[in-house]
Design a protein around this motif. Structure first.
Motif, PDB file in Angstrom:
ATOM      1  N   PHE A   8       6.592  68.821  80.596  1.00 36.02           N
ATOM      2  CA  PHE A   8       7.963  69.418  80.217  1.00 36.02           C
ATOM      3  C   PHE A   8       8.915  69.014  81.506  1.00 36.02           C
ATOM      4  O   PHE A   8       8.610  69.166  82.683  1.00 36.02           O
ATOM      5  CB  PHE A   8       8.208  70.830  80.487  1.00 36.02           C
ATOM      6  N   SER A   9      10.012  68.160  81.308  1.00 35.41           N
ATOM      7  CA  SER A   9      10.851  67.682  82.418  1.00 35.41           C
ATOM      8  C   SER A   9      12.290  68.131  81.898  1.00 35.41           C
ATOM      9  O   SER A   9      12.635  68.119  80.866  1.00 35.41           O
ATOM     10  CB  SER A   9      10.770  66.419  82.852  1.00 35.41           C
ATOM     11  N   ALA A  10      13.176  68.420  83.064  1.00 31.99           N
ATOM     12  CA  ALA A  10      14.576  68.524  82.598  1.00 31.99           C
ATOM     13  C   ALA A  10      15.476  68.711  83.752  1.00 31.99           C
ATOM     14  O   ALA A  10      15.167  68.813  84.683  1.00 31.99           O
ATOM     15  CB  ALA A  10      14.905  69.987  81.857  1.00 31.99           C
ATOM     16  N   THR A  18      12.312  78.831  80.586  1.00 32.57           N
ATOM     17  CA  THR A  18      12.423  80.042  79.671  1.00 32.57           C
ATOM     18  C   THR A  18      11.756  79.498  78.524  1.00 32.57           C
ATOM     19  O   THR A  18      10.767  80.222  77.860  1.00 32.57           O
ATOM     20  CB  THR A  18      13.998  80.075  79.189  1.00 32.57           C
ATOM     21  N   ILE A  19      11.758  77.939  78.133  1.00 31.67           N
ATOM     22  CA  ILE A  19      10.981  77.454  76.939  1.00 31.67           C
ATOM     23  C   ILE A  19       9.487  77.320  77.296  1.00 31.67           C
ATOM     24  O   ILE A  19       8.767  77.732  76.471  1.00 31.67           O
ATOM     25  CB  ILE A  19      11.659  76.258  76.496  1.00 31.67           C
ATOM     26  N   LEU A 167      14.308  67.518  73.409  1.00 31.62           N
ATOM     27  CA  LEU A 167      14.604  68.830  72.832  1.00 31.62           C
ATOM     28  C   LEU A 167      15.946  69.043  73.555  1.00 31.62           C
ATOM     29  O   LEU A 167      16.150  69.316  74.586  1.00 31.62           O
ATOM     30  CB  LEU A 167      13.613  69.915  73.351  1.00 31.62           C
ATOM     31  N   ILE A 168      17.102  69.089  72.673  1.00 26.68           N
ATOM     32  CA  ILE A 168      18.472  69.381  72.729  1.00 26.68           C
ATOM     33  C   ILE A 168      18.411  71.182  72.836  1.00 26.68           C
ATOM     34  O   ILE A 168      18.388  71.691  71.819  1.00 26.68           O
ATOM     35  CB  ILE A 168      19.392  68.799  72.082  1.00 26.68           C
ATOM     36  N   ASN A 169      18.868  71.878  74.190  1.00 24.38           N
ATOM     37  CA  ASN A 169      18.664  73.182  74.048  1.00 24.38           C
ATOM     38  C   ASN A 169      20.456  73.401  74.033  1.00 24.38           C
ATOM     39  O   ASN A 169      21.020  73.801  75.043  1.00 24.38           O
ATOM     40  CB  ASN A 169      18.316  73.673  75.144  1.00 24.38           C
ATOM     41  N   ASP A 170      20.831  73.595  72.729  1.00 22.28           N
ATOM     42  CA  ASP A 170      22.306  74.045  72.237  1.00 22.28           C
ATOM     43  C   ASP A 170      22.092  75.496  72.086  1.00 22.28           C
ATOM     44  O   ASP A 170      22.417  76.365  72.998  1.00 22.28           O
ATOM     45  CB  ASP A 170      22.663  73.533  71.037  1.00 22.28           C
ATOM     46  N   ASP A 171      21.203  75.976  71.177  1.00 22.60           N
ATOM     47  CA  ASP A 171      21.329  77.439  71.031  1.00 22.60           C
ATOM     48  C   ASP A 171      19.762  77.798  71.339  1.00 22.60           C
ATOM     49  O   ASP A 171      18.748  77.180  71.046  1.00 22.60           O
ATOM     50  CB  ASP A 171      21.325  77.851  69.525  1.00 22.60           C
ATOM     51  N   LEU A 172      19.436  78.827  72.210  1.00 23.91           N
ATOM     52  CA  LEU A 172      18.103  79.159  72.742  1.00 23.91           C
ATOM     53  C   LEU A 172      16.916  79.432  71.798  1.00 23.91           C
ATOM     54  O   LEU A 172      16.006  78.709  71.884  1.00 23.91           O
ATOM     55  CB  LEU A 172      18.144  80.091  73.939  1.00 23.91           C
ATOM     56  N   GLN A 173      17.492  80.186  70.817  1.00 19.03           N
ATOM     57  CA  GLN A 173      16.578  80.608  69.616  1.00 19.03           C
ATOM     58  C   GLN A 173      15.970  79.358  68.954  1.00 19.03           C
ATOM     59  O   GLN A 173      14.870  79.037  68.552  1.00 19.03           O
ATOM     60  CB  GLN A 173      17.206  81.556  68.765  1.00 19.03           C
ATOM     61  N   LYS A 176      13.794  77.162  71.016  1.00 19.83           N
ATOM     62  CA  LYS A 176      12.395  77.736  71.033  1.00 19.83           C
ATOM     63  C   LYS A 176      11.491  77.522  69.885  1.00 19.83           C
ATOM     64  O   LYS A 176      10.377  76.866  69.876  1.00 19.83           O
ATOM     65  CB  LYS A 176      12.548  79.168  71.261  1.00 19.83           C
ATOM     66  N   ALA A 177      12.186  77.740  68.976  1.00 21.63           N
ATOM     67  CA  ALA A 177      11.627  77.340  67.534  1.00 21.63           C
ATOM     68  C   ALA A 177      11.188  75.905  67.156  1.00 21.63           C
ATOM     69  O   ALA A 177      10.131  75.749  66.752  1.00 21.63           O
ATOM     70  CB  ALA A 177      12.539  77.949  66.238  1.00 21.63           C
ATOM     71  N   GLU A 178      12.142  75.104  67.736  1.00 15.78           N
ATOM     72  CA  GLU A 178      11.827  73.662  67.632  1.00 15.78           C
ATOM     73  C   GLU A 178      10.748  73.198  68.695  1.00 15.78           C
ATOM     74  O   GLU A 178       9.671  72.400  68.175  1.00 15.78           O
ATOM     75  CB  GLU A 178      13.109  72.844  67.981  1.00 15.78           C
ATOM     76  N   ALA A 179      10.546  73.943  69.796  1.00 18.37           N
ATOM     77  CA  ALA A 179       9.580  73.525  70.747  1.00 18.37           C
ATOM     78  C   ALA A 179       8.213  74.101  70.171  1.00 18.37           C
ATOM     79  O   ALA A 179       7.107  73.232  70.194  1.00 18.37           O
ATOM     80  CB  ALA A 179       9.870  74.136  72.037  1.00 18.37           C
ATOM     81  N   GLU A 180       8.097  75.173  69.292  1.00 15.46           N
ATOM     82  CA  GLU A 180       6.872  75.712  68.673  1.00 15.46           C
ATOM     83  C   GLU A 180       6.469  74.679  67.617  1.00 15.46           C
ATOM     84  O   GLU A 180       5.021  74.438  67.821  1.00 15.46           O
ATOM     85  CB  GLU A 180       7.506  77.136  67.941  1.00 15.46           C
TER      86      GLU A 180
END
Ligand code: 5GP
Length: 189
Positions: A8-10, A18-19, A167-173, A176-180
């Motif tokens: 993971f990088s950002a 958090t993710i 992974l575009i972090n627009d909405d955190l929930q 997270k679901a996309e990451a899972e």
């Protein structure tokens, strides 16, 4: 399971920790890679928890003994790196290794591990939204905000095409679901 690596990088402000922490809590087969460093421990940091701490001389000796998968002198005299023994320790348990590392380090690790690795770049939806978030937070001067935005923008450009997934972090929930979903797919592949 084949030996696997997740990177993971950002840029700052993208919500990476958090993710990553969410995923580590969810999947027992994921294990965080503890880096080695020659910087001094801060506050309550302990050897073998946040980092493996060594003197600069010890670190240099280990470099000459080829003990590292990768290392960088991040600040003058402060070395950071991943020990081969750490990678072996985690794989020996049948776990997949999780790296939380800066953008350049992430690209280097993907090059090293190739098909065994899945690399994810987490970013804010746009430079404008990142700027709005920083303005809304109200903790930075206008100049500092422009500096952060410019850095994030060049990191996004640098990262484009170098990671397996953005992974575009627009909405955190949602993020997270996309990451899972991505991680489950990679672990079961
Ligand atoms: P800090 O001193 O704040 O804990 O970390 C400083 C920087 O070192 C961060 O940008 C972090 O990404 C980087 N870093 C931590 N571990 C490693 C590592 O194993 N290899 C490399 N190349 N950089 C690392």
């Amino acid at each position: 399971m084949e030996n696997k690596v997740i990177i993971f990088s950002a840029p700052s402000g993208a919500g990476k920790s958090t993710i990553v922490n969410h995923l580590l809590g969810l999947y027992p087969e994921l294990e965080f890679s503890i880096s080695a460093t020659s910087r001094a421990p801060r506050g309550e940091e302990k050897h073998g928890v946040e980092y493996y701490f060594f003197s600069a001389d010890e670190f240099r000796r280990m470099i000459s003994e080829d003990k590292f998968v990768e290392y960088e002198e991040v600040y003058q005299g402060s070395f950071y790196g991943t020990l081969r023994s750490e990678v072996e320790r985690i794989w020996a348990k049948g776990h997949a290794i999780v790296f939380d590392i800066d953008v350049q380090g992430g690209v280097n690790l993907k090059r090293i591990f190739g098909e065994q690795a899945f690399s994810i770049f987490i970013q804010a939806p746009s430079v404008e939204i990142l700027r709005e978030r920083l303005v809304g937070r109200g903790t930075d001067t206008e100049e500092a905000i422009e500096r952060r935005v410019a850095k994030a923008s060049s990191e996004m450009e640098f990262a484009a095409g170098k990671f397996d997934y953005v992974l575009i972090n627009d909405d955190l929930q949602t993020a997270k679901a996309e990451a899972e979903k991505i991680i489950s797919g990679f672990l079961n592949r």
